[in-house]
Scaffold this motif. Structure first.
Motif, short mmCIF file in Angstrom:
data_model
loop_
_atom_site.label_atom_id
_atom_site.label_comp_id
_atom_site.label_asym_id
_atom_site.label_seq_id
_atom_site.Cartn_x
_atom_site.Cartn_y
_atom_site.Cartn_z
N THR A 136 0.95 -0.93 0.20
CA THR A 136 -0.17 0.09 0.33
C THR A 136 1.19 0.75 -0.13
N TRP A 137 1.98 1.26 1.20
CA TRP A 137 2.80 2.33 1.01
C TRP A 137 3.48 2.53 -0.64
N LEU A 138 3.65 1.36 -1.02
CA LEU A 138 4.73 1.34 -1.87
C LEU A 138 3.84 2.35 -3.68
N ALA A 139 2.15 1.45 -2.97
CA ALA A 139 1.33 2.22 -4.39
C ALA A 139 1.11 3.83 -4.12
N ARG A 140 1.80 4.23 -2.97
CA ARG A 140 1.36 5.55 -2.73
C ARG A 140 2.66 6.32 -3.26
#
Ligand code: SF4
Length: 363
Positions: free
Chosen positions: A9-13
């Motif tokens: 999720t952090w990578l996607a953000r």
């Protein structure tokens, strides 16, 4: 949510962010660098984001004169020299024929023993009451606080301390004050902030208007910190973010800080290959100086005093200061590998060269 999903999720953000320019982040913790390298975070980040390993390895910056002193003391009659395991293989430049590491001193007959904790050092001193046991301590705040606690609570008379302990933030302050810092944002060390408090890192934002975030050791926490400093950069709104709130609290750990201030004072200190950094070293306060190995075993007049040099050809100081990546050293993976290390950054588990090589970053 599972950790892997949080990290994704952090990578996607992060991938959704529109960066105004390429951004370089620096981390200053061997544990951070290990997690970043072994989890493959660098390769997963979008182009334009670089993470530089900085001054996060206390063994790597331990001055050569202190290492030489430890080797000299280990060769004194009846002395038992104990040190954290990493220190034993760190090489010093010594005259031909002398042991160039504590490991070689042990091979030459010295009683050199690795320890994993201050308590183990004290146990050895209790088991060897007729011998001076010298505890060679190279570490940052997180290592120094337990040593201070041990001294405050009482140690056997025969346990002496050879201190080469350093504070982390002054090295970052020195880099930023120099105007030559090769990074745009800081990932601050969660472990150190847990002990000393996040406030120690406020200067990064207040004096330099640089985005900063404190991170823990998991990929999720490091990616959260990465996202934070990138957002701060995009919004031109630097602040010190705490991305490790589980353990990092305002004021840090008051007990650990009390031990440190009771037993240790702060003074200018030499960093190997770098030189003197103001207010960056711990020293024993006068009430504890009877346990200072340097006072009990003063160095001979003609002892060698070196100005923190690295072995010939070793770019460890540039690696520690984030000026080059480990694989930009000419010796990386050629003359210098974990099996045959040339410099301390390839010896220590917290050294960037060793971490990069061990994690497969070999080209
Ligand atoms: Fe020093 Fe070896 Fe690292 Fe080069 S690869 S900087 S020689 S420790």
């Amino acid at each position: 949510m599972p950790a892997q999903t949080i990290a994704q999720t952090w990578l996607a953000r992060i991938r959704e962010l529109a960066l105004p320019r390429p951004i370089r982040l620096m981390n200053v913790c061997g544990g951070h660098e290990r997690s970043i390298s072994f989890s493959g975070i660098r390769g997963a980040l979008p182009p334009g984001i670089e993470i530089i390993p900085g001054p996060g390895c206390p063994v790597c910056v331990c001055p050569e004169e202190d290492l030489y002193e430890a080797i000299r003391l280990s060769l004194e009659e009846d002395v038992v020299l104990v040190a954290f395991g990493d220190m034993l293989r760190v090489p010093a430049n010594v005259p031909k024929g002398e042991p160039r590491s504590l490991e070689q001193a042990r091979a030459a007959g010295a009683d050199v023993r690795p320890v994993a904790s201050p308590q183990e050092a004290a146990s050895i001193a209790r088991a060897e009451p007729d011998k001076p046991v010298v505890f060679f301590v190279a570490g940052f705040e997180t290592t120094t606080a337990p040593v201070a606690a041990m001294l405050a609570e009482g140690v056997p008379d025969n346990l002496l301390i050879l201190l080469a302990a350093r504070l982390t933030w002054p090295a970052v302050a020195m880099l930023l004050d120099s105007g030559e810092a090769a990074f745009d944002a800081l990932i601050a060390p969660g472990h150190v902030a847990t002990v000393m408090g996040p406030e120690e890192w406020s200067f990064v934002v207040e004096r330099h208007r640089m985005p900063a975030a404190i991170a823990g050791f998991t990929p999720e926490s490091l990616l959260a910190a990465t996202y934070s400093v990138l957002r701060q950069t995009i919004e031109d709104r630097p602040f010190l973010d705490n991305c490790y709130p589980e353990l990092v609290r305002p004021g840090g750990n008051p007990t650990a800080r009390r031990w440190l201030s009771e037993v240790m004072q702060v003074e200018d200190a030499n960093w190997r290959g770098i030189g003197i950094i103001p207010d960056s070293g711990f020293a024993l306060r006068p009430a504890w100086q009877h346990l200072d190995a340097r006072r009990v075993f003063p160095a001979p007049e003609d002892t060698r005093r070196r100005a923190g040099e690295m072995p010939p050809g070793c770019d460890c100081a540039s690696v520690v200061l984030g000026r080059i990546f480990p694989d930009q050293c000419r010796l990386y993976g050629r003359a210098c590998t974990p099996r045959n290390p040339i410099g301390p950054c390839m010896v220590s588990d917290e050294g960037a060269c060793r971490i990069w090589w061990s994690s497969g970053l070999r080209e």
